[in-house]
Design an enzyme around this catalytic site. Structure first.
Site, PDB file in Angstrom:
ATOM      1  N   ASP A  73       1.274  -8.288   1.975  1.00  0.00           N
ATOM      2  CA  ASP A  73       0.239  -7.955   1.001  1.00  0.00           C
ATOM      3  C   ASP A  73      -0.619  -9.200   0.774  1.00  0.00           C
ATOM      4  OD1 ASP A  73      -1.268  -7.349  -1.245  1.00  0.00           O
ATOM      5  OD2 ASP A  73       0.380  -6.370  -2.320  1.00  0.00           O
ATOM      6  N   HIS A  74      -1.876  -9.140   1.222  1.00  0.00           N
ATOM      7  CA  HIS A  74      -2.739 -10.323   1.180  1.00  0.00           C
ATOM      8  C   HIS A  74      -3.152 -10.700  -0.250  1.00  0.00           C
ATOM      9  CE1 HIS A  74      -4.747 -13.498   3.039  1.00  0.00           C
ATOM     10  NE2 HIS A  74      -5.556 -12.873   3.878  1.00  0.00           N
ATOM     11  N   ARG A  75      -2.901  -9.829  -1.228  1.00  0.00           N
ATOM     12  CA  ARG A  75      -3.173 -10.201  -2.615  1.00  0.00           C
ATOM     13  C   ARG A  75      -2.218 -11.297  -3.076  1.00  0.00           C
ATOM     14  NH1 ARG A  75      -2.305  -4.820  -5.834  1.00  0.00           N
ATOM     15  NH2 ARG A  75      -0.405  -4.975  -4.567  1.00  0.00           N
TER      16      ARG A  75
END
EC number: 2.3.1.12
Length: 430
Positions: free
Chosen positions: A400-402
């Protein structure tokens, strides 16, 4: 007046469920504790038993329909049945029950003084009447062992708990296992007349497929996925497994490569703790998990299931191997409990077992990463300045790039590769 049986609260915080299969129809004579239906929630398929004996008058909810807790799902002609209050449904009967508590205080039994820890997350199978009986006796029903069909708790089990004894396992278990196998045998498809140049058929989306679809869409819509793909020479790992495979077999353990991957992933999660979190955007919080539970995606006839190896950091390669094999059997047999499929902090998806190599695994939200492993294939590699053939393992890491930056994801991948390339180092660090 017919007894109206309402969908009870089946636990896990689920307030609705899909009626997967009815085991009764109008006119059938049933006994208390007979299974009425199978209900699918987001986590598992649960059997719903009858709280009364009588004759089925009418099935109110068709198969494939979603019912809410408290909805009437079947009417039963049960003249001797008392009005029952089900968890999740409030009506006037609750006010009628209040004075009854003062009728016979002498019957109140003291709370049992067993010292064992009670698992409050345990899924309990018990009739509403038995639950009420346990409450009246001051017993936490989750502390009681069930001796009834499929581990269901009876009044006798509650009494045995109060007396400090343990109930004897019922002989019905063997018969119930046979019945389950019969019940799970898929019905033969109906004959379909196919006409025209482009024949088509339709079917209702199965409950399990609907739950999988919901989870996949939620994950892809919520988490911006990034996938890294890499590969690693696993000749040393291959030799290590070969060396200990016979020793494992002597103690009844089927040793595969997957437990090594579990240990390598746990080590990476500890070294890069951002991968062992959840990202709660609505609450504005990052949840840091100080435990390491690894989900193992399993392909079954019913669909994709993800049983969980709890506290993988505390277990040996052999222990993890045994647990994975046991969970895999349960998954194939449709006997996984909801508790066995929850609590994962990161997941492994093994497409290599189907012959796949690299892929883009979907994160098991609310986790923030998933490790995909492909097949081990013989490939030419450069070693000590020479081209040699070696077994090479394909790896895919989605995150998850967040929450996880690209460099952190690649560093975690490099750590996993380093450990799988050198199993002795894996044992030292894992």
């Amino acid at each position: 007046m017919a007894f109206e049986f309402r969908l009870p609260d089946i636990g896990e915080g689920i307030h609705e469920g899909e009626i997967v299969k009815w085991f009764v129809k109008a006119g059938d004579t049933i006994e208390e504790d007979d299974v009425l239906a199978e209900v699918q929630n987001d986590k598992s398929v649960v059997e719903i038993p009858s709280p009364v004996s009588g004759t089925v008058e009418e099935v109110m909810v068709e198969e494939g329909t979603v019912a809410v807790v408290g909805d009437v799902i079947v009417k039963i002609d049960a003249p001797d049945a008392e009005d029952m209050q089900f968890k999740g449904h409030d009506d006037d009967s609750s006010s009628k029950e209040e004075p009854a508590k003062e009728e016979a205080p002498a019957e109140q039994a003291p709370v049992a003084t067993q010292t064992e820890e009670v698992d409050e997350n345990r899924t309990v199978k018990a009739m509403p009447s038995v639950r009420k009986y346990a409450r009246e006796k001051g017993v936490n029903i989750k502390a009681v062992s069930g001796s009834g069909k499929n581990g269901r708790i009876t009044k006798e089990d509650v009494d045995a708990y109060l007396n400090g004894g343990a109930p004897t396992a019922s002989n019905e278990s063997a018969a119930s296992a046979t019945n389950e196998e019969v019940a799970e045998t898929p019905a033969a498809p109906a004959a379909v007349s196919l006409e025209g140049d482009f024949p088509e058929t339709t079917e209702k989306i199965p409950a399990m497929r609907r739950a999988i679809a919901k989870a996949m869409v939620n994950s892809k819509h919520t988490a911006p996925h990034v996938t890294l793909m890499d590969e690693i020479d696993v000749q040393a790992l291959w030799d290590h497994r070969k060396k200990f495979k016979e020793i494992a077999a002597e103690q009844g353990t089927k040793l595969t490569f997957l437990p090594y991957v579990v240990k390598a992933l746990v080590s990476a999660l500890k070294k890069y703790p951002a991968l062992n979190t959840s990202f709660n955007e609505e609450a504005g919080e990052i949840v840091h998990k100080h435990y390491w539970n690894i989900g193992i995606a399993a392909d079954t006839d019913r669909g994709l299931l993800v049983p969980v190896v709890k506290h993988a950091d505390r277990k040996s390669i052999f222990q993890i191997s045994d647990e994975i094999n046991e969970l895999a059997v349960k998954a194939r047999d449709g006997k996984l409990t909801a508790d066995e499929m929850k609590g994962a902090t990161c997941t492994i998806s093994n497409i290599g077992s189907a012959g796949g190599q690299w892929f883009t695994p979907v994160i098991n939200h609310p986790e923030v990463a998933i490790l995909g492993i492909g097949r081990i294939a013989q490939k030419p590699i450069v070693k000590d300045g020479e081209i040699v053939a070696a077994p090479v393992l394909a790896l895919s890491l989605s995150f998850d790039h967040r929450q996880i930056d690209g460099a952190t994801g690649q560093n975690a991948m490099n750590h996993i590769k380093r450990l799988l390339n050198n199993p002795e180092l894996l044992l030292m660090e894992g």
